[in-house]
Enzyme design. Structure first.
Site, PDB file in Angstrom:
ATOM      1  N   SER A 177       0.824  -1.206   0.000  1.00 26.44           N
ATOM      2  CA  SER A 177       0.000   0.000   0.000  1.00 26.44           C
ATOM      3  C   SER A 177       0.861   1.261   0.000  1.00 26.44           C
ATOM      4  CB  SER A 177      -0.952  -0.035   1.194  1.00 26.44           C
ATOM      5  OG  SER A 177      -1.870   1.025   1.154  1.00 26.44           O
ATOM      6  N   ASP A 322      -2.143   6.832  -3.392  1.00 26.20           N
ATOM      7  CA  ASP A 322      -1.120   6.078  -2.679  1.00 26.20           C
ATOM      8  C   ASP A 322      -0.586   4.973  -3.581  1.00 26.20           C
ATOM      9  OD1 ASP A 322      -3.235   4.271  -2.618  1.00 26.20           O
ATOM     10  OD2 ASP A 322      -2.845   3.629  -0.564  1.00 26.20           O
ATOM     11  N   ASP A 324      -0.960   1.664  -3.958  1.00 25.06           N
ATOM     12  CA  ASP A 324      -1.826   0.695  -4.645  1.00 25.06           C
ATOM     13  C   ASP A 324      -3.132   1.318  -5.116  1.00 25.06           C
ATOM     14  OD1 ASP A 324      -2.761   0.966  -2.019  1.00 25.06           O
ATOM     15  OD2 ASP A 324      -3.474  -1.093  -1.905  1.00 25.06           O
ATOM     16  N   ASP A 326      -5.724   2.801  -3.786  1.00 28.00           N
ATOM     17  CA  ASP A 326      -7.040   2.727  -3.152  1.00 28.00           C
ATOM     18  C   ASP A 326      -7.320   3.960  -2.301  1.00 28.00           C
ATOM     19  OD1 ASP A 326      -5.312   2.180  -1.057  1.00 28.00           O
ATOM     20  OD2 ASP A 326      -6.298   0.328  -0.427  1.00 28.00           O
TER      21      ASP A 326
END
Length: 534
Positions: A177, A322, A324, A326
């Protein structure tokens, strides 16, 4: 083993991941003699125990150390750690096998006998360690009996889309992430992309992985690659008003997009690159595992490059994803960061205009302006504890239309109750195209309270401090939904323990004005320990 026939009510053994299905001592022995894949490392493997008693103590000590290493990776919502220590390919294999066993154990009825329902979808982000970890994870999943559909290099929200499109029992995204480049990890979801958290399965997966040794499997389940790019693009574009409203090719909306050298660098061009009325200024779109700044848009310093480019480009909007993709943080035309809870309030009106009377879920750190806006728009505000597992569950349980977190994650009923940075981006663009107003002007009425943002404190007695805080503020309206929240008519605060660091308390304060905020913040800070500076 005793020669006497064992009574069914005395069965206590079970295979890892199948705690509900108790087996007899004789069946356990038979499985060990037939080299059953689950026997290696199982707590009921008497043969291994005897070997340890006969001189295998050193191996047992190594196993305990490995178990501790694996346990250290598991958090409240996912697995995360530095690569290659403690997270390496061996651990990824064991997590894969454990995940396959757990997800299959959740199947019910006819689904248990349907081979395709045992499938697990796997995706990965752009980190340099992700390929090796994904390969080991997939091998472990297949050794655990689950066929795998590998959908390749994706943003995390695409995994949720894939799990709801492909016949399967869940999915895993290889990603860390918003963490620094030396980290990696796994986000796991079940059927219909329901999150697997510590409360709903991560602890079981951890135990299975701890009690499993990597080994050669005689037979691996099937593996296939599948490219869902076009289907995913069509799905996301279904949330987007391609008409442009107030904007066109001659007068486009100029947006600086900082992809943080993450997955948005791949997917923003694929999803929005052909929109004629949208002028996207690309920033940090390279996604080769190197980061110009850490891929965490919640840290204000990581927005400096975006704000500088906005000023030079005279952009109408800035967004930062960010790693990834999401999470999404927005910046207005004057270079001011817009808190994610105010975007929740802004978009809530749009969604309630489409579905009057619906529930909108928000996390308890959010400004009072969120609930006020939802009620004013005819909706039902539902406050929930922090964390995507809790927000998703509440949104689904209430059949709500939309949810938002201060973390910059936004959830949509028509996205399987899951979060998506790309859909949030589309909805913000829709709003600007429909109104023709600067986003700063739209947000201005929502900036009616003064907020501290989240501040962290080191504290050696987090539980005791929370009890003491509640006692000191007994004249307020107190609840314990997540930590302790105290409400007064002109200010409120929440203090909650960190889910990942045992000595950390997180504080959020909001007040009617800046002077009152400064006073209350100073009072509370003196009670909470040592402030952690970013």
């Amino acid at each position: 083993m005793d020669d006497v026939v064992q009574r069914v009510d005395s069965y206590y053994r079970y295979c890892p991941g199948e705690e509900r299905l108790k087996i007899s001592d004789a069946v356990c022995l038979g499985r060990r003699r037939s080299n059953f894949p689950k026997c290696k490392g199982c707590q009921f493997n008497d043969d291994e125990k005897r070997a340890a008693a006969a001189g295998g103590e050193r191996r047992a000590e190594t196993g305990r150390a490995d178990g501790d290493k694996i346990e250290s990776l598991f958090g409240a919502y996912d697995l995360r750690g530095t690569y290659p220590d403690p997270l390496d390919a061996d651990v990824a294999w064991r997590v894969g096998l454990a995940t396959a066993q757990f997800l299959r154990s959740q199947l019910r009825g006819y689904d248990r006998s349907e081979r395709a329902k045992s499938t697990v979808v796997v995706g990965r982000d752009m980190r340099r360690s992700s390929v090796a970890l994904a390969e080991a994870l997939i091998e472990g999943l297949r050794a655990g009996g689950s066929p795998v559909v590998d959908i390749g290099l994706i943003d995390t929200p695409q995994l949720y889309f894939a799990v709801n499109r492909v016949t399967c029992c869940g999915g895993v995204q290889v990603t860390a992430s918003h963490n620094p480049p030396n980290y990696n990890g796994f986000k796991i979801c079940g059927q219909k992309a329901k999150p697997i958290s510590s409360d709903t399965g991560l602890l079981q997966i951890c135990k299975i992985a701890q009690n499993t040794l990597r080994h050669q499997s005689g037979q691996l389940a099937d593996l296939r690659q599948e490219d869902l790019s076009e289907a995913y693009r069509d799905f996301v574009r279904g949330f987007f008003n391609a008409g442009g409203g107030c904007f066109n090719a001659e007068r486009p909306l100029k947006v600086v997009v900082d992809a943080s050298n993450g997955m948005a660098g791949r997917w923003v061009p694929l999803l929005f690159g052909d929109v004629e009325w949208l002028d996207i200024v690309r920033l940090n779109f390279e996604h080769n595992g190197e980061f110009i700044h850490e891929p965490n848009p919640l840290v204000e310093a990581n927005l400096a490059q975006l704000k500088d480019r906005m000023g030079r480009s005279k952009a109408d909007l800035g967004v930062c994803f960010d790693g990834d993709a999401d999470r999404l943080i927005t910046v207005d035309e004057k270079g001011r960061t817009i808190p994610a809870d105010l975007i929740t309030a802004l978009l809530a009106r749009t969604f309630l205009g489409r579905s009057a009377g619906s529930v909108v879920v928000y996390d308890l750190r959010s400004s009072r302006a969120v609930a006020e806006e939802v009620r004013d728009a005819g909706g039902v505000p539902r406050r929930e504890r922090c964390g995507h597992a809790f927000i998703k569950k509440m949104l689904a349980d209430t059949k709500g239309i939309f949810a938002g977190e201060v973390s910059g994650q936004y959830y949509f009923r028509d996205n399987f109750y899951c979060d998506s940075g790309m859909i949030a981006f589309a909805e913000v663009l829709n709003l600007l195209a429909a109104t023709g107003k600067p986003i700063g002007e739209l947000v201005a009425p929502l900036r009616r309270y003064a907020g501290s943002g989240e501040i962290n404190f080191l504290n050696d007695d987090t539980h005791g401090t929370l009890k003491w805080l509640a006692a000191q503020h007994s004249d307020g309206e107190i609840d314990y939904l997540d930590g302790v929240t105290v409400q007064y008519h002109d200010w409120w605060f929440n203090v909650r323990p960190s889910n990942t660091e045992p000595r950390l308390l997180r504080l959020n304060v909001e007040a009617a004005d800046e002077r009152l905020l400064a006073r209350r913040l100073a009072e509370l800070s003196a009670m909470l320990g040592s402030r952690v500076e970013e």
